[in-house]
Design an enzyme around this catalytic site. Structure first.
Site, PDB file in Angstrom:
ATOM      1  N   GLU A  39      -3.007  -6.981  13.950  1.00 41.88           N
ATOM      2  CA  GLU A  39      -3.408  -5.946  13.505  1.00 41.88           C
ATOM      3  C   GLU A  39      -1.946  -4.875  13.427  1.00 41.88           C
ATOM      4  O   GLU A  39      -2.272  -4.266  12.446  1.00 41.88           O
ATOM      5  CB  GLU A  39      -4.497  -5.112  14.695  1.00 41.88           C
ATOM      6  CG  GLU A  39      -4.908  -4.012  14.072  1.00 41.88           C
ATOM      7  CD  GLU A  39      -6.166  -4.212  13.282  1.00 41.88           C
ATOM      8  OE1 GLU A  39      -5.792  -4.904  12.175  1.00 41.88           O
ATOM      9  OE2 GLU A  39      -7.086  -3.212  13.124  1.00 41.88           O
ATOM     10  N   THR A  47      -4.671   2.147   5.432  1.00 43.38           N
ATOM     11  CA  THR A  47      -4.743   2.664   6.647  1.00 43.38           C
ATOM     12  C   THR A  47      -3.374   3.276   7.163  1.00 43.38           C
ATOM     13  O   THR A  47      -3.582   4.375   7.833  1.00 43.38           O
ATOM     14  CB  THR A  47      -5.114   1.385   7.569  1.00 43.38           C
ATOM     15  OG1 THR A  47      -5.945   0.715   7.421  1.00 43.38           O
ATOM     16  CG2 THR A  47      -4.881   1.870   8.994  1.00 43.38           C
TER      17      THR A  47
HETATM   18  N1  HSE Z   1      -8.703   3.447  14.361  1.00 42.54           N
HETATM   19  C1  HSE Z   1      -8.103   2.976  13.087  1.00 42.54           C
HETATM   20  C2  HSE Z   1      -8.129   4.100  12.274  1.00 42.54           C
HETATM   21  C3  HSE Z   1      -8.804   1.992  12.733  1.00 42.54           C
HETATM   22  O1  HSE Z   1      -9.034   4.921  12.119  1.00 42.54           O
HETATM   23  O2  HSE Z   1      -6.941   4.356  11.852  1.00 42.54           O
HETATM   24  C4  HSE Z   1      -8.345   1.442  11.257  1.00 42.54           C
HETATM   25  O3  HSE Z   1      -7.445   0.208  11.485  1.00 42.54           O
END
Ligand code: HSE
Length: 307
Positions: A129, A182
């Site tokens: 990740e 992201t």
């Molecule tokens: N918690 C993470 C975000 C999830 O919202 O950036 C996405 O990878």
């Protein structure tokens, strides 16, 4: 001991409105399939990827990086090759990279005779990740590995709490075909938040956790509120406010951004409501030139499954 395994690695919804980087839940109807087999040659090789154009090089692929983290720790005297059949579009906001990472870790652990527990598997998968998003968060990985709803109490050391899933809870997802990275969706967030918003947010996280434990659908509804992240990220998703208004009108308990977007999720009590919510979401995007996919799914309390 088995030499080959085929698994289903499900999509997941991170954040669940109020729980940025800590809450997540697991979907049932959408996910990737993977085949992992032992090889006499040592190391990790990705030999096939179907569905989307992703790197085969182990070090550049989230499934490969996660697998290597486990492999370097376990040090078996054989290797593994991985086939990935991707159904979750990368960058969709429903945990595409984490499904690849969780799937490879889960499968290799099975082929090794299950030496690692779910928290250790989550830890290895987080390495994948990190390659995808530049940050080691576990809110997509944990629900994939544990199933149901999870709360990541801490990432260092990693501590994951599995939360109960009310039986009649269904998710509806719409994935508008636009790109939201992201890393960019994280970069636009403020570094500090007003105390007033922090108080609202942690009250909502606490009450959502309580509602899951007590099967209190009304309290789930009142808790699905994000005053910290959604005001910023919703600007990256066209028609987000319309989708939210229409899903609530159609009977959803709540609606928010799935992970870092662009997918939008809603939770509903019962499959009929979840399907009405799906129609409401479709109506909004049908009036726009943006292509989209929708999914209705029971919350998957198993996580990654052997096929
Ligand atoms: N918690 C993470 C975000 C999830 O919202 O950036 C996405 O990878």
């Amino acid at each position: 001991m088995i030499d080959e395994i085929k698994i289903f690695s499900p999509a997941t919804v991170a954040n669940v409105s109020c729980g940025f980087d800590v809450l997540g839940f697991c979907l049932d109807t959408v996910g990737d399939e993977m085949i992992v087999r032992k090889t006499s040659e040592k190391g990790i090789r990705i030999i096939k990827i179907e569905g989307y154009d992703l790197p085969l090089e182990t070090q550049k692929n989230v499934a490969g990086v996660a697998a290597l983290a486990l492999y370097d720790d376990a040090k078996p005297d054989y290797g593994f090759e991985i086939e990935i059949y991707k159904n979750i579009k990368p960058g969709s906001g429903i945990g595409s990279s984490s499904a690849s990472a969780s799937g490879s870790i889960f499968a290799i652990n099975e082929l090794l005779g299950k030496p690692y527990n779910q928290t250790q598997l989550t830890n290895f998968a987080m390495k994948g990740e990190a390659l995808a998003s530049g940050s080691e968060h576990a809110d997509n990985i944990a629900p994939g590995i544990f199933g149901g709803f999870t709360l990541v109490k801490s990432t260092s050391p990693l501590e994951v709490l599995q939360l109960p899933t009310p039986y009649d809870l269904y998710a509806t997802i719409i994935h508008p075909q636009i790109e939201v990275k992201t890393s960019e969706a994280r970069a636009i967030l403020p570094k500090e938040i007003p105390m007033k918003n922090a108080i609202t947010q942690w009250a909502n996280v606490g009450s959502l956790v309580h509602a899951l434990h007590t099967n209190d659908y009304e309290l789930i509804s009142k808790s699905l509120n994000d005053v910290v992240v959604e005001p910023y990220r919703s600007q990256l998703i066209p028609h987000f406010k319309d989708v939210k208004n229409e899903t609530i009108n159609a009977g959803a308990l709540g609606c928010g951004i799935s992970g870092s977007g662009p997918s939008i999720f809603a939770l509903s009590k019962g499959i009929e409501n979840a399907k009405n919510v799906e129609n409401a979401m479709k109506m909004v995007y049908s009036k726009t030139p943006i292509d989209f996919n929708t999914y209705v799914s029971k919350i998957n309390t198993d996580g990654v499954k052997i096929l």
